[in-house]
Motif scaffolding. Structure first.
Motif, mmCIF file in Angstrom:
data_model
loop_
_atom_site.group_PDB
_atom_site.id
_atom_site.type_symbol
_atom_site.label_atom_id
_atom_site.label_comp_id
_atom_site.label_asym_id
_atom_site.label_seq_id
_atom_site.Cartn_x
_atom_site.Cartn_y
_atom_site.Cartn_z
ATOM 1 N N UNK A 82 34.498 -34.929 -12.329
ATOM 2 C CA UNK A 82 34.363 -33.427 -12.079
ATOM 3 C C UNK A 82 33.458 -33.576 -10.618
ATOM 4 N N UNK A 83 32.700 -34.708 -10.132
ATOM 5 C CA UNK A 83 31.918 -34.628 -9.509
ATOM 6 C C UNK A 83 32.632 -34.783 -7.965
ATOM 7 N N UNK A 84 33.071 -33.640 -7.512
ATOM 8 C CA UNK A 84 34.007 -33.773 -6.001
ATOM 9 C C UNK A 84 33.501 -32.985 -5.030
ATOM 10 N N UNK A 85 33.418 -33.277 -3.840
ATOM 11 C CA UNK A 85 33.008 -32.615 -2.804
ATOM 12 C C UNK A 85 34.263 -32.132 -2.019
ATOM 13 N N UNK A 86 33.571 -30.816 -1.053
ATOM 14 C CA UNK A 86 34.828 -30.390 -0.293
ATOM 15 C C UNK A 86 35.314 -31.229 0.650
ATOM 16 N N UNK A 87 36.879 -30.975 1.008
ATOM 17 C CA UNK A 87 37.170 -31.835 2.158
ATOM 18 C C UNK A 87 36.688 -31.626 3.823
ATOM 19 N N UNK A 88 35.947 -30.389 3.754
ATOM 20 C CA UNK A 88 35.362 -30.228 4.840
ATOM 21 C C UNK A 88 33.819 -30.370 4.854
ATOM 22 N N UNK B 197 29.061 -28.568 3.676
ATOM 23 C CA UNK B 197 30.557 -28.116 4.473
ATOM 24 C C UNK B 197 30.050 -27.507 5.605
ATOM 25 N N UNK B 198 30.618 -27.496 6.742
ATOM 26 C CA UNK B 198 30.673 -26.911 7.983
ATOM 27 C C UNK B 198 31.495 -26.731 8.876
ATOM 28 N N UNK B 199 31.369 -26.005 10.091
ATOM 29 C CA UNK B 199 32.307 -25.753 11.045
ATOM 30 C C UNK B 199 33.100 -27.184 11.570
ATOM 31 N N UNK C 58 25.211 -25.693 12.851
ATOM 32 C CA UNK C 58 25.150 -24.180 12.850
ATOM 33 C C UNK C 58 23.714 -24.015 12.238
ATOM 34 N N UNK C 59 23.383 -24.894 11.237
ATOM 35 C CA UNK C 59 22.049 -24.397 10.612
ATOM 36 C C UNK C 59 22.255 -23.659 9.207
ATOM 37 N N UNK C 60 23.660 -23.230 9.122
ATOM 38 C CA UNK C 60 24.034 -22.351 7.922
ATOM 39 C C UNK C 60 24.674 -23.363 6.788
ATOM 40 N N UNK C 61 24.696 -24.412 7.172
ATOM 41 C CA UNK C 61 25.428 -25.447 5.993
ATOM 42 C C UNK C 61 24.531 -25.483 4.710
ATOM 43 N N UNK C 62 25.386 -25.720 3.844
ATOM 44 C CA UNK C 62 24.394 -25.858 2.382
ATOM 45 C C UNK C 62 24.701 -27.495 2.018
ATOM 46 N N UNK C 63 23.688 -28.077 2.079
ATOM 47 C CA UNK C 63 23.726 -29.375 1.685
ATOM 48 C C UNK C 63 24.277 -29.825 0.413
ATOM 49 N N UNK C 64 24.841 -30.931 0.387
ATOM 50 C CA UNK C 64 25.552 -31.470 -0.963
ATOM 51 C C UNK C 64 24.658 -32.547 -1.551
#
Length: 286
Positions: A19-25, A100-102, A108-114
């Motif tokens: 289940x430990x999966x990260x986003x493609x972005x 994830x980010x653009x 951008x500074x709005x990224x949420x760290x993984x």
């Protein structure tokens, strides 16, 4: 009950490894925009935790990635994970990505760290001294990113591929001045004229945690230590060569390219000193 590594921690939550999966972005996947620590677990608890966290937080500050947990909270998560997996002797890998980010390199500074923590078997010690080959992988002198254990390890991958192709255990990486720095996954030491040498961090060397420990242990033994640049030829003529890493400790090197290397009692003394540190760690957490 046999140990397993079936549980991981993803963003502070224990989940099955599947289940430990990260986003493609996720920027860690797309650009290697992250860093990691590999920490030895001994007697069920992380060894040299404080030193690892110093390097981890220094790296996160340099890259501008905010740690989503305090180091105390992170320690609690690691303990919970290792207890759940039931692996008192192992290694954990803590991976932090910007998240994830653009699209593109801009931040951008709005990224949420993984934040991902996984646990793995402790490598078995080699049955004989290692063989190294000099590779085409290069690091730049004075590059600040060389001091970060980043998730972009293409230089190390290149060095390891070349070593495997030449049937050697690992590959020696040089810097832009042609001096030896480290192997694909370990710091480098050699004994020359009775003095212990290791390349300086400014040569493009990762500030290894076990490297730091060995320097301290050697000094405690009354052994002179010098951080100094060295060409590969100095290693071939040295009294002894060895490498260090968190997962494997102190490992002797017996061959570099076509040269058979010497031996020195200091290597065994440092191996014994590190084992004594592990024993003290176990006693402190019994």
């Amino acid at each position: 009950m046999p140990a397993s590594f079936s549980t991981a921690s993803l963003n502070g939550r224990l989940v099955s490894l599947d289940e430990a999966q990260v986003s493609a972005s996720d920027r860690g996947f797309l650009y290697g925009d992250g860093l990691f620590e590999t920490i030895r677990i001994h007697a069920g608890r992380p060894f040299l935790w404080q030193w690892h966290m110093m390097r981890f937080t220094d790296g996160s500050e340099l890259l501008g990635i905010t740690l989503p947990q305090s180091t105390d909270s992170l320690l609690s998560t690691v303990r919970e994970l290792t207890d759940r997996n039931g692996c008192p002797k192992s290694v954990v890998r803590i991976t932090l990505s910007r998240g994830t980010g653009q699209r593109g390199y801009a931040v951008s500074g709005d990224e949420t760290p993984t934040l991902l923590i996984t646990q793995h078997p402790l490598p078995s010690p080699p049955s004989k001294p290692l063989s190294l080959v000099t590779t085409t992988a290069r690091v730049s002198v004075g590059d600040p990113l060389a001091e970060v254990k980043s998730t972009n390890k293409l230089g190390s991958i290149l060095a390891k591929r070349e070593a495997t192709a030449k049937q050697a255990d690992d590959g020696l990486m040089l810097n832009s001045n042609g001096n030896a720095t480290e192997t694909s996954s370990a710091n480098l030491f050699w004994v020359e004229n009775g003095v212990l040498h290791t390349p300086p961090i400014s040569d493009g060397v990762l500030p290894g945690v076990t490297r730091r420990l060995v320097i301290d242990l050697a000094s405690a033994l009354g052994q002179a230590v010098r951080e100094e640049s060295g060409a590969p030829e100095r290693l071939r003529q040295a009294e002894a060569v060895f490498v260090t890493s968190s997962a494997t400790g102190v490992i002797a090197v017996g061959q570099l390219d076509s040269s058979t290397l010497g031996t020195n009692p200091l290597v065994a003394q440092l191996q014994a000193a590190q084992e004594a540190e592990l024993a003290r760690h176990a006693a402190d957490h019994s």
